[in-house]
Design an enzyme around this catalytic site. Structure first.
Site, mmCIF file in Angstrom:
data_model
loop_
_atom_site.group_PDB
_atom_site.id
_atom_site.type_symbol
_atom_site.label_atom_id
_atom_site.label_comp_id
_atom_site.label_asym_id
_atom_site.label_seq_id
_atom_site.Cartn_x
_atom_site.Cartn_y
_atom_site.Cartn_z
ATOM 1 N NE ARG A 106 -3.644 -0.293 2.346
ATOM 2 C CZ ARG A 106 -3.943 -1.238 3.236
ATOM 3 N NH1 ARG A 106 -3.452 -1.198 4.447
ATOM 4 N NH2 ARG A 106 -4.752 -2.227 2.906
ATOM 5 C CG ASP A 111 1.073 -4.451 7.185
ATOM 6 O OD1 ASP A 111 0.652 -5.604 7.432
ATOM 7 O OD2 ASP A 111 0.437 -3.435 7.471
ATOM 8 C CD GLU A 158 -4.343 -9.816 6.345
ATOM 9 O OE1 GLU A 158 -3.756 -9.282 5.393
ATOM 10 O OE2 GLU A 158 -5.126 -9.188 7.093
ATOM 11 C CG ASP A 170 -3.582 -4.245 11.329
ATOM 12 O OD1 ASP A 170 -2.550 -3.623 11.070
ATOM 13 O OD2 ASP A 170 -4.174 -4.970 10.510
ATOM 14 C CG ASP A 188 -6.473 -7.900 10.225
ATOM 15 O OD1 ASP A 188 -7.653 -8.216 9.990
ATOM 16 O OD2 ASP A 188 -6.023 -6.758 10.062
#
Length: 175
Positions: A23, A103, A123, A107, A120
Site C-alpha cells: 500500500r 507490514d 490473516e 493490527d 487480523d
C-alpha cells in the site's frame, strides 16, 4: 541515512514479507524527523493498494513511526473521537522515495473510549505459513503487541491526548 525535513511532503509505502508492495499513501507532511522518530500528518490523502485500487482517507491523521519498535500508529481525528490504528511491522526505513516498512498483518484498533482489539490474527497465520515468517519474527511481533498494549493502557506517546493536540496543531500550521 536520508532524513526528510520538517514540512517536507513524503510518501509512505508498506510492503509484505515477500518484498511485494502492499500500500502507498501519496502525501504525508513531515512534522518531526529524527533518526529515531518520524511523525507525519495527512488529511484526505490518496492511498493506492497493490492491486491498483485507489481510495482517499476520510479524516486528518497523525502518523507515528519509530526506529526501535515493530509497530506504527495512525491516529485518526474523527467527529466522534480519536481512533488509533496500529500496524505491526518493521521499524521504518526512509530514503528519498518514501518512508518504508514491512507490514506483518497484525493490527490493533483503539477506540475513543480506550477499548482496543487485536485484529487480523487469521490473516497473520495464513501469511506466516505462505511467506514462511521465521519464528524470530513471530517472537518480535508478539513482544511488540505487548509493548503496544502497555502504551495504550498507560496512554503513552501517540496515545496521549497532549501528543495529538500538539501534533495536530503543527499539522494545521504546515499544510
Amino acid at each position: 541515512m536520508y532524513l526528510p525535513k520538517e514540512k517536507e511532503i513524503i510518501q509512505i509505502k508498506s510492503y509484505k514479507h515477500n518484498g511485494k508492495l502492499h500500500r502507498t499513501w501519496k502525501k504525508t507532511v513531515v512534522l518531526k524527523s529524527t533518526e529515531n522518530v518520524i511523525i507525519g500528518g495527512n488529511d484526505h490523502t490518496l492511498v493506492v493498494e497493490s492491486d491498483g485500487r485507489k481510495w482517499v482517507t476520510r479524516e486528518p491523521s497523525i502518523c507515528y513511526f519509530h526506529s526501535d519498535y515493530w509497530f506504527n500508529v495512525i491516529s485518526m481525528i474523527r467527529e466522534d473521537g480519536l481512533y488509533h490504528y496500529c500496524n505491526l511491522g518493521t521499524p521504518f526505513a526512509v530514503d528519498r522515495e518514501a518512508l518504508k516498512y514491512i507490514d506483518y498483518d497484525l493490527d490493533i484498533k483503539v477506540f475513543p473510549d480506550g477499548r482496543f482489539h487485536l485484529l487480523d490474527e487469521g490473516e497473520y497465520e495464513q501469511h506466516r505459513r505462505q511467506m514462511k515468517y521465521p519464528d524470530s519474527i513471530d517472537r518480535i511481533l508478539r513482544k511488540n503487541v505487548d509493548i503496544l498494549s502497555h502504551w495504550i493502557l498507560d496512554k503513552k506517546g501517540p496515545f496521549s491526548k497532549d501528543y495529538i493536540d500538539i501534533w495536530y496543531e503543527k499539522y494545521k500550521e504546515y499544510r
